[in-house]
Structure formats: structure tokens, C-alpha cells
Design a protein around this motif. Structure first.
Motif, short mmCIF file in Angstrom:
data_model
loop_
_atom_site.label_atom_id
_atom_site.label_comp_id
_atom_site.label_asym_id
_atom_site.label_seq_id
_atom_site.Cartn_x
_atom_site.Cartn_y
_atom_site.Cartn_z
N ALA A 1 -60.73 -11.16 1.43
CA ALA A 1 -59.71 -12.32 2.28
C ALA A 1 -59.77 -13.28 0.55
N VAL A 2 -60.16 -12.38 -0.53
CA VAL A 2 -60.57 -13.55 -1.85
C VAL A 2 -59.34 -13.48 -2.66
N VAL A 3 -58.86 -11.73 -2.36
CA VAL A 3 -57.73 -11.74 -2.98
C VAL A 3 -56.68 -12.11 -2.20
N LEU A 4 -56.30 -11.75 -0.82
CA LEU A 4 -55.24 -12.29 -0.58
C LEU A 4 -54.82 -14.00 -0.86
N ALA A 5 -56.01 -14.75 -0.25
CA ALA A 5 -55.81 -15.92 -0.51
C ALA A 5 -55.65 -16.52 -1.78
N VAL A 6 -55.56 -15.58 -2.96
CA VAL A 6 -54.80 -15.82 -4.58
C VAL A 6 -53.84 -15.90 -4.83
N LEU A 7 -53.24 -14.26 -3.93
CA LEU A 7 -51.64 -14.04 -4.36
C LEU A 7 -50.98 -15.14 -3.34
N LEU A 8 -51.49 -15.67 -2.16
CA LEU A 8 -50.75 -16.47 -1.42
C LEU A 8 -51.18 -18.41 -2.41
N GLY A 9 -52.62 -18.59 -2.59
CA GLY A 9 -52.33 -19.81 -2.99
C GLY A 9 -51.59 -19.90 -4.27
N SER A 10 -51.75 -18.82 -5.29
CA SER A 10 -51.55 -18.94 -7.06
C SER A 10 -49.73 -18.94 -6.77
N SER A 11 -48.99 -19.47 -5.15
CA SER A 11 -47.30 -19.20 -5.27
C SER A 11 -47.50 -20.96 -5.63
N LEU A 12 -48.61 -21.86 -5.00
CA LEU A 12 -48.06 -23.20 -5.39
C LEU A 12 -47.51 -24.31 -6.57
#
Length: 328
Positions: free
Chosen positions: A61-72
Motif C-alpha cells: 500500500a505504501v509503494v502504491l501510494a508513493v507511485l500515485l501521490g508523487s504525480s501531484l
């Protein structure tokens, strides 16, 4: 985002652990982000004494959140949260665009132990059925955006694919891998955690313009079939699908090397890496502000052994307050 280089066999220094690496493959009209996580993930999971299957699931979940959130592209917060009927009934990952990340898992110990004993600790069994919510918060005076997708016996990878297919309608592939690493030191053994992931999207100048489940004869009138675009995405996604879990987390195969291996024939560019660090945002002042909004009755009900004790679920930090601060 500043371009570093077009990758070659030895064109740039690796970004290393705990840094999101944006990339693009112009020959296939795809863009994405890749990451290997090491010390930050280990520190985050070490905050709690989770069973191994829970740690692995939270790490994904952490890796997924980083991949998604870092696009902001703005200062803000990306929050990934699950609520389910499974043995792990809640996961919360809080990613800030500063690169700070914190995470927490709530689980039913007996049910997790049962699954562990049976050797069936797959993500879908731990998660069960429920929802996954992804919230983007740009701060005060702005509206929150929230996307919700059903969790129905699927892994986090599969749920991410479903979200992009249903909500964003952008062809997307997500790969996630997390593993516990054991090393021998001074006659003993120590463990750490490594995680890795890749998110790739098909983003051509023109829309792909056709649904995968429509044949040419069934397509609505006026809808063009872009065969070359579909072929490009099929090639890109099939290449990423060949990546094995151990390649995503192997420190001897940094993200740049993996991307070059996959896309060197088409030409792959990488951009400035975005660092990620394990850092909780809790503070005594912040919690004091929350307690100050409580009524006298709520403050009284919160008193235990003459004080108000608050523990941060993310990092475990404990704070104690004198009730008289809030009772006046």
C-alpha cells in the motif's frame, strides 16, 4: 520536472533507494514512475510489531501510494485508505508532496494468525471485501477529490487497474513487490524490508479512442480505430508484465537499469528523482489544537489516571496533557 538523460547502458548514476523516478518512452507514447524503497520502508514498518503478512501488505500500500501521490503537481496530501471485512480491516497511507510518508494498519490478530498458519497469506485474503478510497487534498480553501473503488477479493495491483479503467479511463499498468530481506551480521541475522513498484500509463497526443471490448464492427459510428496506438500500448504493457517481483526490489537492479532493459530499443528518458522519507506529521501542538476543540464533557470523559493520554497510531508517539489546560 527536469529531464536528466536518455538512458544508455551507463548514462547516469542510479537514483538509489527511496526516490521516485519519473520516466517516458516517447516511441510508445507511455509515461510513468518507478521506485525502489529500502530504509524508509524498513523504518516505517518497524514502528509497529506487525505480523509478517500485515507488514508486506502495508508495504505494498505504501509503494502504491508513493507511485500515485508523487504525480501531484501542487503542495498537498494524498491519502490511500481501505475499509474492509477482512483480517486486515484498515490500511491508511498518508503521502505528502514534500516526500514525507507515514502508514498504519489495523488487523484482527487471530484471523491473521489463522491465515498465516494455513500458508495462504495472499493480499486478497487479508483484505477481504470493502472499499479502497484515494483522497487528494490541496489544503485549506480547496475541495477534496476522492475516488473510491470496490475491494472484492482482489490484490492492490488489481484494484489499482480497476480504478484507472473505471475512473480515469487511462490505460494503466501497476506492478508492486515487497519482501523481507534477511542478512547475516557478526554471526547473527538481521532483517529489513525492500519494496519496489512501477506505474505506467498510455498518454499519447491523441486519445486511444476505442474500448478494448469493442470489435471494429461493433464500434459506434464515427469512432476511429487507432491500430498503431493500440499496438504501442500492447507492446509497452507486455514488456512491463514480464518484470518479476525480485527485479523490482533487487538493489543490484536499480530502476534505471530495469527501465533500460525494458525499453532500450524504443528509447527511454528519465527525469529528476523525487525523494521519499518516513516522517510522521504528528506534534504536541497539533494534538493540543484538536483537544482544544473538545467540549468540557468530552475532556472529562477523556481523563484517565489524572491525565489525557494520546498516542499517534502512525508512529506510536505518546503525548500526555493536563486536563486543566482545557477545562479553564
Amino acid at each position: 520536472m527536469v529531464e536528466i538523460a536518455t538512458l544508455g547502458p551507463a548514462s547516469i548514476d542510479p537514483a538509489g533507494d527511496d526516490a521516485v523516478l519519473p520516466f517516458s518512452v516517447e516511441g510508445l507514447d507511455v509515461r510513468g514512475r518507478a521506485i525502489q524503497m529500502g530504509p524508509a520502508l524498513s523504518a516505517l514498518l518497524a514502528r509497529h510489531d506487525y505480523p509478517l503478512p500485515v507488514s508486506k501488505l502495508l508495504g505494498e500500500a505504501v509503494v502504491l501510494a508513493v507511485l500515485l501521490g508523487s504525480s501531484l503537481k501542487f503542495d498537498g496530501q494524498f491519502l490511500l485508505q481501505t475499509q474492509t471485512d477482512g483480517p486486515v480491516d484498515m490500511l491508511v497511507v498518508d503521502y505528502r508532496t514534500s516526500g514525507n510518508i507515514r502508514a498504519y494498519a489495523r488487523f484482527k490478530a487471530e484471523r491473521v494468525a489463522e491465515i498465516e498458519a494455513e500458508g495462504l497469506s495472499k493480499p486478497e485474503l487479508l483484505l477481504g471485501k470493502g472499499i479502497l478510497a484515494m483522497t487528494i487534498d490541496q489544503g485549506e480553501f480547496t475541495s477534496r477529490y476522492q475516488g473510491i473503488v470496490q475491494l472484492d477479493g482482489a490484490s492492490l495491483e488489481e484494484v489499482a487497474h480497476t480504478y484507472f479503467q473505471q475512473s480515469e479511463q487511462i490505460p494503466t499498468i501497476v506492478r508492486l513487490a515487497v519482501a523481507e530481506m534477511m542478512t547475516r551480521e557478526d554471526g547473527g541475522a538481521s532483517h529489513s524490508w525492500r519494496g519496489g513498484g512501477m506505474l505506467m500509463q498510455y498518454l499519447p497526443e491523441a486519445s486511444i479512442g476505442v474500448h478494448r471490448d469493442l470489435s471494429g464492427g461493433d464500434a459506434p459510428e464515427g469512432l476511429e480505430h487507432h491500430a498503431e496506438e493500440e499496438d504501442a500500448w500492447a507492446e509497452a504493457s507486455s514488456l512491463v508484465s514480464t518484470v518479476e517481483d525480485h527485479e523490482l526490489i533487487d538493489p543490484d537492479v536499480p530502476a534505471e537499469r530495469l527501465l533500460y532493459r525494458l525499453f532500450h530499443e524504443r528509447g527511454v528518458r528519465v527525469f529528476d528523482p523525487v525523494p521519499v522519507r518516513e516522517q510522521c506529521s504528528c506534534s504536541r501542538e497539533r494534538i493540543q489544537g484538536v483537544l482544544s476543540s473538545f467540549s468540557a464533557e468530552e475532556i472529562t470523559e477523556s481523563i484517565e489516571n489524572g491525565e489525557i493520554a494520546v498516542s499517534c497510531e502512525f508512529c506510536g508517539q505518546k503525548y500526555a496533557f493536563d486536563p486543566q489546560e482545557f477545562l479553564g
